[in-house]
Design a protein around this motif. Structure first.
Motif, short mmCIF file in Angstrom:
data_model
loop_
_atom_site.label_atom_id
_atom_site.label_comp_id
_atom_site.label_asym_id
_atom_site.label_seq_id
_atom_site.Cartn_x
_atom_site.Cartn_y
_atom_site.Cartn_z
N TRP A 17 -2.52 31.42 -19.10
CA TRP A 17 -3.44 32.39 -18.49
C TRP A 17 -3.81 31.99 -17.07
CZ3 TRP A 17 -4.67 37.17 -19.73
CH2 TRP A 17 -5.75 37.78 -19.11
N ARG A 18 -3.95 30.69 -16.81
CA ARG A 18 -4.38 30.21 -15.49
C ARG A 18 -3.24 30.21 -14.47
NH1 ARG A 18 -7.21 25.34 -18.26
NH2 ARG A 18 -9.09 26.35 -19.03
N GLU A 19 -2.00 30.18 -14.93
CA GLU A 19 -0.86 30.17 -14.01
C GLU A 19 -0.72 31.51 -13.32
OE1 GLU A 19 2.53 29.33 -16.39
OE2 GLU A 19 2.04 27.22 -16.63
N PRO A 20 -0.21 31.52 -12.11
CA PRO A 20 0.08 32.81 -11.47
C PRO A 20 1.21 33.52 -12.23
CG PRO A 20 0.63 30.96 -10.00
CD PRO A 20 0.07 30.39 -11.24
N PRO A 21 1.18 34.85 -12.24
CA PRO A 21 2.21 35.58 -12.98
C PRO A 21 3.61 35.36 -12.39
CG PRO A 21 0.53 37.08 -12.14
CD PRO A 21 0.19 35.72 -11.65
N THR A 22 4.57 35.16 -13.26
CA THR A 22 5.96 35.02 -12.86
C THR A 22 6.66 36.37 -12.99
OG1 THR A 22 6.66 34.47 -15.10
CG2 THR A 22 5.98 32.63 -13.70
N THR A 28 7.80 41.60 -18.63
CA THR A 28 7.21 41.77 -19.96
C THR A 28 6.03 42.72 -19.91
OG1 THR A 28 7.91 39.53 -20.57
CG2 THR A 28 6.20 40.55 -21.93
N GLY A 29 5.17 42.58 -18.91
CA GLY A 29 4.02 43.48 -18.76
C GLY A 29 4.44 44.92 -18.56
N ALA A 30 5.49 45.13 -17.76
CA ALA A 30 5.98 46.49 -17.54
C ALA A 30 6.59 47.07 -18.81
CB ALA A 30 7.00 46.51 -16.41
N LEU A 31 7.33 46.28 -19.55
CA LEU A 31 7.96 46.75 -20.78
C LEU A 31 6.91 47.06 -21.86
CD1 LEU A 31 10.62 47.29 -22.28
CD2 LEU A 31 10.55 44.92 -23.02
N VAL A 32 6.01 46.13 -22.07
CA VAL A 32 4.95 46.35 -23.06
C VAL A 32 4.05 47.51 -22.62
CG1 VAL A 32 2.87 45.31 -24.07
CG2 VAL A 32 4.97 44.00 -23.96
N GLY A 33 3.75 47.58 -21.33
CA GLY A 33 2.93 48.66 -20.81
C GLY A 33 3.58 50.02 -20.97
N SER A 34 4.89 50.10 -20.76
CA SER A 34 5.55 51.40 -20.88
C SER A 34 5.65 51.85 -22.34
CB SER A 34 6.93 51.34 -20.24
OG SER A 34 7.76 50.40 -20.89
N ALA A 70 3.65 51.30 -16.88
CA ALA A 70 4.64 50.34 -16.38
C ALA A 70 4.20 49.78 -15.03
CB ALA A 70 6.01 51.01 -16.27
N VAL A 71 3.64 50.64 -14.18
CA VAL A 71 3.13 50.18 -12.88
C VAL A 71 1.93 49.26 -13.08
CG1 VAL A 71 2.03 50.94 -10.73
CG2 VAL A 71 4.02 52.16 -11.61
N ILE A 72 1.01 49.67 -13.96
CA ILE A 72 -0.16 48.82 -14.23
C ILE A 72 0.28 47.48 -14.84
CG2 ILE A 72 -2.25 48.61 -15.62
CD1 ILE A 72 -2.63 51.62 -15.24
N PRO A 77 0.10 41.90 -15.27
CA PRO A 77 0.97 41.70 -16.43
C PRO A 77 0.31 41.03 -17.63
CG PRO A 77 1.55 40.17 -14.68
CD PRO A 77 0.52 41.11 -14.12
N LYS A 78 -0.54 40.07 -17.40
CA LYS A 78 -1.09 39.32 -18.53
C LYS A 78 -2.09 40.13 -19.34
CE LYS A 78 0.06 34.92 -16.50
NZ LYS A 78 -0.36 33.59 -16.12
N PRO A 79 -3.08 40.78 -18.73
CA PRO A 79 -3.99 41.60 -19.55
C PRO A 79 -3.29 42.76 -20.25
CG PRO A 79 -4.94 41.24 -17.37
CD PRO A 79 -3.55 40.71 -17.35
N VAL A 80 -2.36 43.40 -19.56
CA VAL A 80 -1.65 44.53 -20.17
C VAL A 80 -0.81 44.04 -21.36
CG1 VAL A 80 0.19 46.23 -19.77
CG2 VAL A 80 -1.66 45.97 -18.14
N SER A 81 -0.16 42.90 -21.21
CA SER A 81 0.65 42.37 -22.31
C SER A 81 -0.20 42.07 -23.53
CB SER A 81 1.36 41.09 -21.87
OG SER A 81 2.26 41.35 -20.83
#
Length: 91
Positions: A17-22, A28-34, A70-72, A77-81
Motif C-alpha cells: 500500500w505504501r509503495e508507489p503504484p507500478t 490490474t486497477g484498470a481491468l478490475v475497474g472495467s 477503467a480510467v479511474i 489503482p490500489k483503492p479501485v482494485s
C-alpha cells in the motif's frame, strides 16, 4: 520467532500500500475497474432508471461505466482494485 500467516499477510499489504503504484498495479486497477464498473453501470441503470429499460440503453450504461472505471482504475489503482474486486469476481 516465526510470525503467523495473517500477521505476515498484513505486513505485506502495508508494504504494498505504501509503495508507489507500478504499471502492473495500474493495469490490474484498470481491468478490475472495467469489469466491476460494467456491473455497477448495468445494475445502477436498472435500479435507478425507469423501467422497462431497453437492452440497448442498459448496454450503453455498461459500456460507459467500463470506460469511466477503467480510467479511474488507472489513476487510483490500489483503492479501485480493493473496492471493486468483489464486483469483478461475483459479476
Amino acid at each position: 520467532m516465526k510470525r503467523s500467516f495473517l500477521a505476515n499477510q498484513i505486513e505485506r499489504f502495508k508494504l504494498w500500500w505504501r509503495e508507489p503504484p507500478t504499471w502492473r498495479d495500474r493495469i490490474t486497477g484498470a481491468l478490475v475497474g472495467s469489469i466491476g464498473g460494467f456491473w455497477i453501470g448495468i445494475l445502477g441503470r436498472i435500479i435507478l432508471g425507469p423501467l422497462p429499460a431497453p437492452f440497448s440503453v442498459v448496454l450503453l450504461w455498461g459500456i460507459g461505466a467500463i470506460i469511466l472505471f477503467a480510467v479511474i482504475g488507472t489513476i487510483f489503482p490500489k483503492p479501485v482494485s480493493i473496492i471493486l474486486f468483489p464486483f469483478s469476481i461475483w459479476g
